[in-house]
Design an enzyme around this catalytic site. Structure first.
Site, mmCIF file in Angstrom:
data_model
loop_
_atom_site.group_PDB
_atom_site.id
_atom_site.type_symbol
_atom_site.label_atom_id
_atom_site.label_comp_id
_atom_site.label_asym_id
_atom_site.label_seq_id
_atom_site.Cartn_x
_atom_site.Cartn_y
_atom_site.Cartn_z
ATOM 1 N N PHE A 48 0.836 -1.203 0.000
ATOM 2 C CA PHE A 48 0.000 0.000 0.000
ATOM 3 C C PHE A 48 0.871 1.254 0.000
ATOM 4 O O PHE A 48 0.700 2.139 0.820
ATOM 5 C CB PHE A 48 -0.959 0.035 1.211
ATOM 6 C CG PHE A 48 -1.931 -1.115 1.262
ATOM 7 C CD1 PHE A 48 -3.102 -1.085 0.516
ATOM 8 C CD2 PHE A 48 -1.659 -2.224 2.040
ATOM 9 C CE1 PHE A 48 -3.985 -2.153 0.566
ATOM 10 C CE2 PHE A 48 -2.540 -3.298 2.093
ATOM 11 C CZ PHE A 48 -3.704 -3.264 1.359
ATOM 12 N N HIS A 49 1.800 1.299 -0.901
ATOM 13 C CA HIS A 49 2.626 2.499 -1.048
ATOM 14 C C HIS A 49 3.341 2.482 -2.397
ATOM 15 O O HIS A 49 3.338 1.466 -3.098
ATOM 16 C CB HIS A 49 3.661 2.603 0.093
ATOM 17 C CG HIS A 49 4.556 1.421 0.187
ATOM 18 N ND1 HIS A 49 4.408 0.448 1.137
ATOM 19 C CD2 HIS A 49 5.595 1.037 -0.574
ATOM 20 C CE1 HIS A 49 5.322 -0.477 0.960
ATOM 21 N NE2 HIS A 49 6.055 -0.152 -0.069
#
Ligand code: T46
Length: 132
Positions: A48-49
């Site tokens: 999630f980045h």
């Protein structure tokens, strides 16, 4: 989105297999850091980045897992299930890792040391960053 998967040379003989990865020869960057994750719980999704500068090669050296890559326009899911294949993840790509088998070991070769300032951990910020 172009996905680059490297197939590394296997040096196999009757004892088994060996894979060697050299910077400047087998992958497109100098390796400054190596890390790996294992014992990933069932149903866990990580990542999630995106990274501003970091380039990485992801190798599932044992077991299997899936990687979702998102360049802000399209998303692609890549299955990693071979210890001699490496997924190249360039900078400015949102990534999520999921569907880890219980025995999965995901090894990562990284072009730089760990720097929290290189992370974009908010998806809307990632989209804004791409527009800059
Ligand atoms: C990436 C994907 C594929 C460190 O102290 N040093 C390190 O080199 C790394 C990678 C992490 N950490 C610490 C930071 C956190 O407290 O380990 C903890 C877990 O890291 P994070 O939540 O960032 O892990 P993932 O699985 O979400 O992401 C990792 C990498 O951080 C990232 O660069 O591309 O794997």
């Amino acid at each position: 989105m172009n996905i680059t998967k490297y197939t590394f040379q296997k040096h196999g003989d009757d004892r088994g297999q060996l894979v060697a990865i050299e910077e400047g020869k087998d992958i497109p960057f100098d390796i400054k850091r190596v890390y790996y994750m294992y014992d990933t719980g069932k149903g866990v999704r990580r990542g999630f980045h995106a990274h501003k500068k970091l380039e990485q090669i992801l190798i599932c050296v044992h077991g299997n897992c899936k990687i979702m890559l998102d360049d802000g326009h399209e998303q692609k899911v890549v299955l990693l299930d071979s210890p001699y294949e490496g997924l190249y993840v360039p900078n400015s790509i949102w990534r999520e890792m999921f569907d880890f088998s219980a025995d999965a070991v995901l090894l990562v070769l990284a072009s730089d040391i760990y720097q929290e300032s290189d992370y974009i951990r908010d998806y809307q910020e990632f989209i804004k960053y791409l527009g800059k």
